[in-house]
Design a protein around this motif. Structure first.
Motif, mmCIF file in Angstrom:
data_model
loop_
_atom_site.group_PDB
_atom_site.id
_atom_site.type_symbol
_atom_site.label_atom_id
_atom_site.label_comp_id
_atom_site.label_asym_id
_atom_site.label_seq_id
_atom_site.Cartn_x
_atom_site.Cartn_y
_atom_site.Cartn_z
ATOM 1 N N ALA A 252 17.494 -32.872 8.468
ATOM 2 C CA ALA A 252 16.165 -32.685 7.871
ATOM 3 C C ALA A 252 16.290 -32.129 6.458
ATOM 4 O O ALA A 252 15.624 -32.611 5.528
ATOM 5 C CB ALA A 252 15.324 -31.744 8.731
ATOM 6 N N THR A 253 17.148 -31.125 6.272
ATOM 7 C CA THR A 253 17.294 -30.528 4.939
ATOM 8 C C THR A 253 17.817 -31.562 3.944
ATOM 9 O O THR A 253 17.250 -31.732 2.857
ATOM 10 C CB THR A 253 18.268 -29.337 4.999
ATOM 11 O OG1 THR A 253 17.844 -28.451 6.033
ATOM 12 C CG2 THR A 253 18.297 -28.586 3.680
ATOM 13 N N THR B 73 17.925 -34.967 4.098
ATOM 14 C CA THR B 73 17.103 -36.151 3.824
ATOM 15 C C THR B 73 15.849 -35.771 3.023
ATOM 16 O O THR B 73 15.409 -36.541 2.178
ATOM 17 C CB THR B 73 16.686 -36.854 5.126
ATOM 18 O OG1 THR B 73 16.083 -35.903 6.003
ATOM 19 C CG2 THR B 73 17.873 -37.500 5.796
ATOM 20 N N THR B 74 15.313 -34.565 3.286
ATOM 21 C CA THR B 74 14.154 -34.132 2.501
ATOM 22 C C THR B 74 14.532 -33.994 1.030
ATOM 23 O O THR B 74 13.792 -34.416 0.142
ATOM 24 C CB THR B 74 13.623 -32.790 3.016
ATOM 25 O OG1 THR B 74 13.400 -32.901 4.415
ATOM 26 C CG2 THR B 74 12.327 -32.409 2.344
ATOM 27 N N TYR C 219 14.806 -37.359 -0.488
ATOM 28 C CA TYR C 219 13.469 -37.893 -0.779
ATOM 29 C C TYR C 219 12.915 -37.271 -2.059
ATOM 30 O O TYR C 219 12.323 -37.932 -2.891
ATOM 31 C CB TYR C 219 12.528 -37.603 0.382
ATOM 32 C CG TYR C 219 11.120 -38.049 0.101
ATOM 33 C CD1 TYR C 219 10.757 -39.388 0.231
ATOM 34 C CD2 TYR C 219 10.156 -37.150 -0.335
ATOM 35 C CE1 TYR C 219 9.490 -39.816 -0.059
ATOM 36 C CE2 TYR C 219 8.875 -37.568 -0.636
ATOM 37 C CZ TYR C 219 8.543 -38.898 -0.495
ATOM 38 O OH TYR C 219 7.283 -39.322 -0.799
ATOM 39 N N GLY D 55 13.683 -38.690 5.521
ATOM 40 C CA GLY D 55 13.170 -37.466 4.900
ATOM 41 C C GLY D 55 11.659 -37.374 4.986
ATOM 42 O O GLY D 55 11.113 -36.331 5.369
ATOM 43 N N ILE E 174 9.210 -34.527 6.536
ATOM 44 C CA ILE E 174 8.188 -33.879 5.709
ATOM 45 C C ILE E 174 6.828 -33.955 6.395
ATOM 46 O O ILE E 174 6.059 -32.992 6.406
ATOM 47 C CB ILE E 174 8.138 -34.532 4.307
ATOM 48 C CG1 ILE E 174 9.411 -34.178 3.540
ATOM 49 C CG2 ILE E 174 6.924 -34.058 3.527
ATOM 50 C CD1 ILE E 174 9.535 -34.862 2.196
ATOM 51 N N ALA F 44 12.913 -29.351 7.058
ATOM 52 C CA ALA F 44 12.172 -30.035 5.995
ATOM 53 C C ALA F 44 11.696 -29.040 4.943
ATOM 54 O O ALA F 44 11.780 -29.303 3.743
ATOM 55 C CB ALA F 44 10.980 -30.781 6.591
ATOM 56 N N LEU G 9 12.522 -29.018 1.031
ATOM 57 C CA LEU G 9 11.443 -29.025 0.046
ATOM 58 C C LEU G 9 11.583 -27.878 -0.939
ATOM 59 O O LEU G 9 11.480 -28.058 -2.148
ATOM 60 C CB LEU G 9 10.087 -28.878 0.758
ATOM 61 C CG LEU G 9 9.406 -30.140 1.227
ATOM 62 C CD1 LEU G 9 8.149 -29.798 2.013
ATOM 63 C CD2 LEU G 9 9.039 -31.029 0.044
#
Lengths: 273, 221, 261
Positions: B157-158, B160-161, B164, B182, B186, C232, C236
């Motif tokens: 997750a980290t 691919t985000t 993105y 990603g 999100i 995520a 971000l």
């Protein structure tokens, strides 16, 4: 049939407002509480406070205002009561000017209730502008930032502050966060001075703080009304947050139902077209 | 007695703002303007009582009391003299209101912007990027199936985000595939944030209705 | 003078803090402390930037006798009264926010707090209405967002797990109906098979899904928050902070100068 779907995809907003109003009011009037288990991140925060030796200094930071009062104010009172009961010393300051008095009102109220003395068991430093700069300079010498308390009394003349100089004299920092000040506390006080931090936050910012908890940059995370209710359960004194959770359940069910109804209408109308 | 009057004022203001839900009306407008006007004056009070008084006037207090305004200058130490730098910058900030010398306020703004930039860089680097990257270096096999699975999800997750985030223009090939994964994560994160935001907003309403029922109406019975 | 001095000030102050991070020894350590102290003093003055234009805006409204002028009179008189009250309490009690001060006790507690708190509580109504209006399953990503929001909303409140089975039941029945209708309207055989298959799977899944949520919903919400959501958010925010660092470097080096306008 078509009319029915059209109607449920276009409910008047005032009907929704009324639903929300009733959904909050009735549970508050009935005062019925549901049982639930505290979240793990709240329990670690509680356990950390329980593990502090008596007489330790706890820095409490007021970084919210009346716009998020129902989420953080009751929790602040419950936590202050817990801190005083464990004979911990409370040093309060804040970075959100408009909300700072809320912290002071709670502190005075609980201190009076528990019979604690200003200057010995607790102190209110007030506010200085410049968030990150304030946090960094407290790491050197707190007198560099606050040489006086909010009334202009020198810190050296207050017994509680005599041996407090920087983060190494502060066992725990509890930040009450409605915005990004929590990030500053972690990024400066924790990262540079290894300060132990518990963040209690409004539900809006809570999801953003989970990475800090997993990375062990904070020792506990108490988020939103749910976190406050969990804490009330842990200190065995159910109050505002616990009572509010029933209304919270009802409204969440209403909102999920509204989303579902909206989607039924939407899917049906799309097929018709 | 005064408390009761103010309790009714508080309830009146609360209801005035709620009246906006029906439609915009004079009661709401009055309450709104009282709010904005008083918030504005708060900033002056804060500036004076938590900045000017303790930080600017405070260090001069003792010399001033000992020697008076004209006599104190000869007795300033390094602490006092050096304070004239931020005092000068603060005055620059206020010169914004005087058009012929308004350009001097840029000096003060330049200082605050430079400090904010420097603090931002050091905080983000030392306090977020490094520790958070370290915390993502999780063992892919930790000895138990669920933990290992969760570790892998966090890592994926980290990464691919981030992909993105930084390759938002071209979503082709492997990078494009990563970016697609990603965006999935999100969306899950935004959904969670939305759920928590609902919780927050409802809590605020619970607080106000609690006030109206138990504090205001409760005071009548 | 008008451009060079500010650029130099920005460069020196920003650069010093970066140096002090890597070399915390003298003289950088104490210089950093000194600069921070100045920043604390000077940044306080940014608090009142904007207040002047607010007051001026309303002053002009009054002078032009606009329709909304009475409200502007209220705003400016509140500003003056509150300021006077605050100064009076400040002089009398040492600080307007002292516990005994009438300013804190009456104005702040009974006027300012209710106003601000109620203003923001209106958002509760708006978010309910917006959720109903805007949250539509328009595609895979929107659906994922909906599911995650639903899990968190019901999983983080007590007894949410009692309601969740009904919601998942209705959703799956809905999915089955949509699939059947979609299947009927398709011409190709394999498409019909896929959609009818989907309908059958949805119906079969109702009970296991309902059962799973009834006993595991809070744990599922925990997992969403602590695993995919966390990953995520971390990605971000690393991205956001990297962007902020790039911006800050541009400012320090004087490439970005919009703040000087």
């Amino acid at each position: 049939m078509r009319e029915f779907f059209e109607r449920i995809s276009k409910i008047d907003r005032r009907i929704i407002y009324l639903l929300v109003f009733i959904g909050v009011t009735i549970p508050l009037l009935t005062r019925k509480g549901f049982e639930f288990k505290p979240l793990q991140e709240v329990e670690t925060a509680y356990n950390f406070i329980e593990s502090l030796p008596e007489g330790s200094n706890v820095l409490v930071s007021i970084d919210y205002d009346a716009a998020s009062m129902p989420e953080l104010q009751p929790l602040l009172e419950v936590m202050l009561r817990h801190l005083f009961r464990r004979n911990l010393k409370v040093i309060m300051l804040g970075h959100w000017p408009l909300g700072l008095p809320l912290g002071q009102i709670a502190l005075e109220k609980i201190a009076k209730e528990m019979g604690r003395k200003y200057g010995e068991d607790y102190v209110f430093l007030g506010y200085r502008p410049g968030i990150a700069a304030v946090i960094l300079n407290i790491g050197k010498e707190i007198r560099g930032v606050f040489d006086v308390d909010y009334r202009g009394i020198y810190l050296d003349s207050l017994p509680i502050m005599r041996n407090v100089h920087n983060y190494s004299d502060i066992a725990l920092l509890i930040g009450f966060e409605a915005g990004s000040v929590g990030d500053f506390w972690v990024q400066f006080a924790q990262a540079r001075f290894n300060q132990k931090i518990i963040l209690t936050s409004t539900a809006v910012v809570t999801p953003d703080l989970y990475p800090y908890y997993q990375a062990k940059q904070i020792v506990g995370l108490i988020g939103g009304l749910r976190g406050a209710a969990d804490y009330e359960i842990l200190v065995k004194k159910k109050g505002f947050a616990y009572a509010g959770m029933t209304a919270q359940t009802i409204i969440h069910i209403i909102i999920v139902a509204l989303i579902l109804i909206g989607n039924i209408g939407y899917l049906a109308m799309r097929r018709v077209r | 007695m005064i408390d009761t009057i103010f309790l009714w004022i508080a309830a009146g203001l609360t209801l005035a703002i709620f009246s906006f839900l029906y439609k915009d009306n004079p009661f709401y407008k009055v309450a709104e303007h009282i709010y904005v006007g008083s918030a504005a004056s708060f900033w002056f009070l804060y500036l004076w009582f938590f900045d000017v008084e303790p930080k600017i006037l405070g260090p001069f207090k003792e010399v001033f009391h000992a020697y008076g305004f004209w006599g104190m200058w000869a007795h300033f130490g390094a602490t006092q003299w050096i304070l004239f730098i931020p005092i000068f910058l603060s005055i620059c900030m206020l010169l914004r209101f005087i058009p012929p010398v308004a350009w001097l306020s840029r000096w003060a703004i330049a200082f605050t912007v430079g400090m904010a930039a420097g603090l931002g860089i050091t905080g983000a680097l030392q306090g977020y990027i490094v520790p958070q990257t370290q915390a993502t270096l999780l063992p892919v096999w930790s000895g138990d199936l669920l933990t290992s699975f969760n570790n892998i999800i966090i890592i994926v997750a980290t990464l691919t985000t981030l992909v993105y985030f930084f390759f938002s223009r071209e979503h082709k090939g492997i990078i494009g595939g990563f970016a697609k994964i990603g965006i999935t994560f999100i969306m899950i994160a935004f959904g969670a944030s939305f759920g928590y935001t609902v919780m927050a907003r409802i809590s605020l309403l619970i607080g106000r209705i609690h006030f109206l029922i138990f504090e205001w109406l409760g005071s009548l019975f | 003078m008008k451009k060079e001095v500010p650029l130099a000030i920005t460069f020196i102050s920003g650069f010093l803090l970066i140096v002090a991070l890597f070399i915390p020894h003298e003289p950088f350590g104490s210089l950093q402390e000194r600069f921070n102290d100045w920043y604390i003093i000077v940044s306080g003055f940014t608090l009142i930037l904007g207040v002047d234009s607010l007051i001026l805006y309303h002053w002009r409204k009054i002078k032009r006798k606009e329709k909304e002028a009475p409200y502007s009179i209220i705003l400016i008189s509140t500003f003056v009264i509150v300021l006077a009250w605050g100064i009076y309490s400040g002089v009398k009690y040492g600080n307007p926010f002292a516990p005994a001060s009438s300013f804190l006790r009456y104005f702040y507690t009974y006027m300012f707090v209710p106003l601000q708190a109620t203003m923001f509580s209106l958002l509760a109504f708006f978010i309910a209405s917006a959720a109903y209006r805007a949250f539509r399953a328009r595609g895979l990503n929107a659906t994922l967002l909906l599911i995650s929001a639903g899990i968190v909303m019901l999983g983080r409140v007590p007894k949410g797990e009692e309601a969740a089975p009904y919601f998942i039941g209705i959703t799956l029945i809905l999915l089955a109906i949509v699939s059947v209708l979609e299947g009927v309207s398709r011409v190709e055989v394999y498409e019909k098979i896929i959609f009818f298959g989907l309908a059958v799977v949805s119906i079969i899944a109702i009970f296991p899904a309902a059962w799973f949520l009834k006993f595991n919903l809070p744990r599922l919400a925990d997992w969403v928050m602590n695993v995919p959501q966390l990953g995520a958010k971390r990605g971000l925010f690393i991205g956001i902070w990297l962007g902020a660092i790039a911006m800050a470097i541009r400012i320090i080096l004087g490439i970005e100068r919009t703040y000087l306008k």
